[in-house]
Design a protein around this motif. Structure first.
Motif, PDB file in Angstrom:
ATOM      1  N   LEU A  97       0.870  -1.175   0.000  1.00 55.30           N
ATOM      2  CA  LEU A  97       0.000   0.000   0.000  1.00 55.30           C
ATOM      3  C   LEU A  97       0.907   1.226   0.000  1.00 55.30           C
ATOM      4  CD1 LEU A  97      -2.678   1.452   0.069  1.00 55.30           C
ATOM      5  CD2 LEU A  97      -2.692   1.221   2.561  1.00 55.30           C
ATOM      6  N   ILE A  98       0.901   1.924  -1.126  1.00 52.86           N
ATOM      7  CA  ILE A  98       1.724   3.129  -1.269  1.00 52.86           C
ATOM      8  C   ILE A  98       0.857   4.324  -0.907  1.00 52.86           C
ATOM      9  CG2 ILE A  98       3.100   4.520  -2.853  1.00 52.86           C
ATOM     10  CD1 ILE A  98       3.403   2.000  -4.614  1.00 52.86           C
ATOM     11  N   LEU A  99       1.115   4.879   0.259  1.00 51.62           N
ATOM     12  CA  LEU A  99       0.369   6.075   0.679  1.00 51.62           C
ATOM     13  C   LEU A  99       1.073   7.286   0.110  1.00 51.62           C
ATOM     14  CD1 LEU A  99      -0.263   5.281   4.467  1.00 51.62           C
ATOM     15  CD2 LEU A  99      -1.891   5.033   2.575  1.00 51.62           C
ATOM     16  N   ARG A 100       0.334   8.052  -0.690  1.00 55.05           N
ATOM     17  CA  ARG A 100       0.894   9.257  -1.310  1.00 55.05           C
ATOM     18  C   ARG A 100       0.030  10.449  -0.915  1.00 55.05           C
ATOM     19  NH1 ARG A 100      -0.194  10.442  -7.651  1.00 55.05           N
ATOM     20  NH2 ARG A 100      -0.037  12.724  -7.523  1.00 55.05           N
ATOM     21  N   HIS A 101       0.685  11.555  -0.556  1.00 52.76           N
ATOM     22  CA  HIS A 101      -0.046  12.775  -0.231  1.00 52.76           C
ATOM     23  C   HIS A 101       0.495  13.925  -1.058  1.00 52.76           C
ATOM     24  CE1 HIS A 101      -1.640  10.765   3.331  1.00 52.76           C
ATOM     25  NE2 HIS A 101      -0.419  10.435   3.655  1.00 52.76           N
ATOM     26  N   ASP A 102      -0.352  14.552  -1.818  1.00 51.02           N
ATOM     27  CA  ASP A 102       0.015  15.801  -2.480  1.00 51.02           C
ATOM     28  C   ASP A 102      -0.422  16.945  -1.572  1.00 51.02           C
ATOM     29  OD1 ASP A 102       0.794  14.180  -4.531  1.00 51.02           O
ATOM     30  OD2 ASP A 102      -0.637  14.950  -6.006  1.00 51.02           O
ATOM     31  N   VAL A 103       0.546  17.754  -1.152  1.00 44.62           N
ATOM     32  CA  VAL A 103       0.222  18.851  -0.241  1.00 44.62           C
ATOM     33  C   VAL A 103       0.086  20.127  -1.064  1.00 44.62           C
ATOM     34  CG1 VAL A 103       0.920  20.115   1.824  1.00 44.62           C
ATOM     35  CG2 VAL A 103       1.479  17.675   1.601  1.00 44.62           C
ATOM     36  N   ASP A 104      -1.166  20.475  -1.356  1.00 43.43           N
ATOM     37  CA  ASP A 104      -1.452  21.616  -2.224  1.00 43.43           C
ATOM     38  C   ASP A 104      -1.600  22.913  -1.446  1.00 43.43           C
ATOM     39  OD1 ASP A 104      -1.527  19.976  -4.467  1.00 43.43           O
ATOM     40  OD2 ASP A 104      -3.675  19.602  -4.280  1.00 43.43           O
ATOM     41  N   LEU A 105      -2.084  22.823  -0.203  1.00 39.37           N
ATOM     42  CA  LEU A 105      -2.573  24.034   0.460  1.00 39.37           C
ATOM     43  C   LEU A 105      -2.073  24.267   1.878  1.00 39.37           C
ATOM     44  CD1 LEU A 105      -6.303  23.508  -0.604  1.00 39.37           C
ATOM     45  CD2 LEU A 105      -4.652  25.020  -1.721  1.00 39.37           C
ATOM     46  N   SER A 106      -1.805  23.228   2.639  1.00 39.69           N
ATOM     47  CA  SER A 106      -1.592  23.454   4.072  1.00 39.69           C
ATOM     48  C   SER A 106      -0.591  22.480   4.693  1.00 39.69           C
ATOM     49  CB  SER A 106      -2.935  23.342   4.808  1.00 39.69           C
ATOM     50  OG  SER A 106      -2.748  23.261   6.200  1.00 39.69           O
ATOM     51  N   SER A 152      10.132  28.886   4.625  1.00 40.98           N
ATOM     52  CA  SER A 152       9.864  29.609   5.887  1.00 40.98           C
ATOM     53  C   SER A 152      10.221  28.690   7.055  1.00 40.98           C
ATOM     54  CB  SER A 152       8.388  29.992   5.959  1.00 40.98           C
ATOM     55  OG  SER A 152       7.598  28.825   6.084  1.00 40.98           O
ATOM     56  N   SER A 153      10.232  29.258   8.261  1.00 38.19           N
ATOM     57  CA  SER A 153      10.549  28.398   9.412  1.00 38.19           C
ATOM     58  C   SER A 153       9.470  27.324   9.571  1.00 38.19           C
ATOM     59  CB  SER A 153      10.712  29.224  10.686  1.00 38.19           C
ATOM     60  OG  SER A 153       9.562  29.994  10.901  1.00 38.19           O
ATOM     61  N   GLU A 154       8.217  27.672   9.257  1.00 37.82           N
ATOM     62  CA  GLU A 154       7.152  26.656   9.308  1.00 37.82           C
ATOM     63  C   GLU A 154       7.457  25.516   8.327  1.00 37.82           C
ATOM     64  OE1 GLU A 154       3.481  27.418   7.317  1.00 37.82           O
ATOM     65  OE2 GLU A 154       2.316  26.119   8.642  1.00 37.82           O
ATOM     66  N   ALA A 207       8.252  21.649   9.197  1.00 37.44           N
ATOM     67  CA  ALA A 207       7.364  20.600   8.668  1.00 37.44           C
ATOM     68  C   ALA A 207       8.191  19.455   8.081  1.00 37.44           C
ATOM     69  CB  ALA A 207       6.425  21.178   7.618  1.00 37.44           C
ATOM     70  N   ILE A 208       9.188  19.784   7.278  1.00 36.73           N
ATOM     71  CA  ILE A 208      10.029  18.736   6.683  1.00 36.73           C
ATOM     72  C   ILE A 208      10.741  17.939   7.768  1.00 36.73           C
ATOM     73  CG2 ILE A 208      12.116  18.319   5.317  1.00 36.73           C
ATOM     74  CD1 ILE A 208      11.272  20.528   3.463  1.00 36.73           C
ATOM     75  N   GLU A 209      11.264  18.674   8.746  1.00 40.99           N
ATOM     76  CA  GLU A 209      11.981  18.026   9.842  1.00 40.99           C
ATOM     77  C   GLU A 209      11.072  17.032  10.571  1.00 40.99           C
ATOM     78  OE1 GLU A 209      14.779  21.025  11.842  1.00 40.99           O
ATOM     79  OE2 GLU A 209      13.406  20.346  13.435  1.00 40.99           O
ATOM     80  N   ARG A 210       9.860  17.487  10.856  1.00 42.49           N
ATOM     81  CA  ARG A 210       8.924  16.640  11.608  1.00 42.49           C
ATOM     82  C   ARG A 210       8.503  15.416  10.785  1.00 42.49           C
ATOM     83  NH1 ARG A 210       7.992  14.327  16.078  1.00 42.49           N
ATOM     84  NH2 ARG A 210       5.818  13.963  16.628  1.00 42.49           N
ATOM     85  N   ALA A 242      -0.911  17.178  10.645  1.00 35.95           N
ATOM     86  CA  ALA A 242      -1.997  16.526  11.388  1.00 35.95           C
ATOM     87  C   ALA A 242      -2.190  15.092  10.892  1.00 35.95           C
ATOM     88  CB  ALA A 242      -3.289  17.330  11.262  1.00 35.95           C
ATOM     89  N   VAL A 243      -2.193  14.907   9.571  1.00 29.54           N
ATOM     90  CA  VAL A 243      -2.372  13.561   9.009  1.00 29.54           C
ATOM     91  C   VAL A 243      -1.129  12.705   9.268  1.00 29.54           C
ATOM     92  CG1 VAL A 243      -2.670  12.260   6.858  1.00 29.54           C
ATOM     93  CG2 VAL A 243      -4.044  14.314   7.273  1.00 29.54           C
ATOM     94  N   ALA A 244       0.037  13.320   9.153  1.00 25.17           N
ATOM     95  CA  ALA A 244       1.295  12.584   9.367  1.00 25.17           C
ATOM     96  C   ALA A 244       1.376  12.016  10.785  1.00 25.17           C
ATOM     97  CB  ALA A 244       2.487  13.503   9.103  1.00 25.17           C
ATOM     98  N   GLU A 245       0.867  12.792  11.751  1.00 29.15           N
ATOM     99  CA  GLU A 245       0.892  12.319  13.138  1.00 29.15           C
ATOM    100  C   GLU A 245      -0.049  11.122  13.314  1.00 29.15           C
ATOM    101  OE1 GLU A 245       2.854  13.466  15.621  1.00 29.15           O
ATOM    102  OE2 GLU A 245       3.603  15.358  14.765  1.00 29.15           O
ATOM    103  N   VAL A 246      -1.214  11.177  12.671  1.00 32.62           N
ATOM    104  CA  VAL A 246      -2.153  10.046  12.759  1.00 32.62           C
ATOM    105  C   VAL A 246      -1.502   8.792  12.179  1.00 32.62           C
ATOM    106  CG1 VAL A 246      -4.336   9.115  11.877  1.00 32.62           C
ATOM    107  CG2 VAL A 246      -4.248  11.466  12.738  1.00 32.62           C
ATOM    108  N   GLU A 247      -0.829   8.951  11.051  1.00 27.20           N
ATOM    109  CA  GLU A 247      -0.171   7.791  10.439  1.00 27.20           C
ATOM    110  C   GLU A 247       0.897   7.208  11.367  1.00 27.20           C
ATOM    111  OE1 GLU A 247      -0.734   8.792   5.697  1.00 27.20           O
ATOM    112  OE2 GLU A 247       1.136   9.348   6.671  1.00 27.20           O
TER     113      GLU A 247
END
Ligand code: ZN
Ligand code: ZN
Length: 217
Positions: free
Chosen positions: A36-45, A78-80, A84-87, A51-56
């Motif tokens: 199962l290849i879980l793929r996420h395209d992050v278009d907006l947020s 940005s620092s955000e 995000a990448i780090e997390r 939030a989804v990454a933590e659930v996974e």
């Protein structure tokens, strides 16, 4: 179980995949039976992504996150963005590139995997120099692909099929904004995202030493 677009039901999907015996997989080798290849395209947020990454991570899953360098909605530099990448990496996820045609900007932040943002059919499945295109063979096959585009599953919510192990393997594309912000329609979900964004931006203004006085919204 209600097939809504919420973090709760996203968790159901992950649990269904486990019941169905699937293993988490990425784009580093051709798909195998049971992947199962879980793929996420992050278009907006990025906030929705985390939030989804933590659930996974909580469910023992990992996925591949496709982040944009040319988004009108978030800034990866940005620092955000850096946080995000780090997390994502810290949680064991993979970070890849959600590119805007024709710009492939694969720097050290990304694995060499590309998903085009809103691709036209002419180049959607074309090979990319030095990177995997997620929509080319062997990673893409219409029978082994499901997507939640605009809060709509073309073939219905896949949770039952996952639990039954119906797919030999599957690339499952989901957009985190749809799951992290709630709404019965895409419009409602986007309104919820914009409402949350206003609060987040007020906080950024404060951090930027903008005098907001004593105004209370
Ligand atoms: Zn469902
Ligand atoms: Zn996109």
């Amino acid at each position: 179980m209600t097939c809504d677009f919420s973090l709760r039901h996203y968790r159901d999907l992950l649990q269904a995949a486990r019941v169905g015996g699937y293993r988490w997989a990425g784009f580093d080798r051709p798909p195998e039976s049971g992947d199962l290849i879980l793929r996420h395209d992050v278009d907006l947020s990025l906030r929705a992504a985390l939030a989804v990454a933590e659930v996974e991570a909580d469910e023992g899953a990992w996925s591949t996150w496709f982040l944009m360098t040319r988004s009108a909605f978030y800034n990866l530099a940005s620092s955000e963005g850096e946080r995000a990448i780090e997390r994502l990496r810290e949680l064991g996820h993979r970070v890849a590139h959600h590119a805007v045609w024709p710009h492939v900007e694969l720097d050290e932040r990304f694995d060499h995997v590309v998903a085009w943002h809103n691709p036209d059919p002419e180049y959607m499945q074309a090979p990319i120099d030095g990177a995997v295109n997620v929509m080319e063979a062997p990673f893409f096959d219409p029978d082994h692909y499901r997507s939640d585009s605009n809060q709509h599953w073309r073939h219905g919510c896949p949770h039952e099929q996952l639990a039954r192990g119906d797919f030999e393997w599957l690339q499952l594309l989901t957009h985190p904004e749809i799951w992290a912000f709630e709404g019965r329609t895409m419009r409602e979900t986007m309104e919820a995202m914009l409402d949350a964004d206003r609060a987040a931006r007020l906080e950024l203004l404060r951090e930027d030493r903008i005098d907001l006085g004593t105004f209370r919204p």
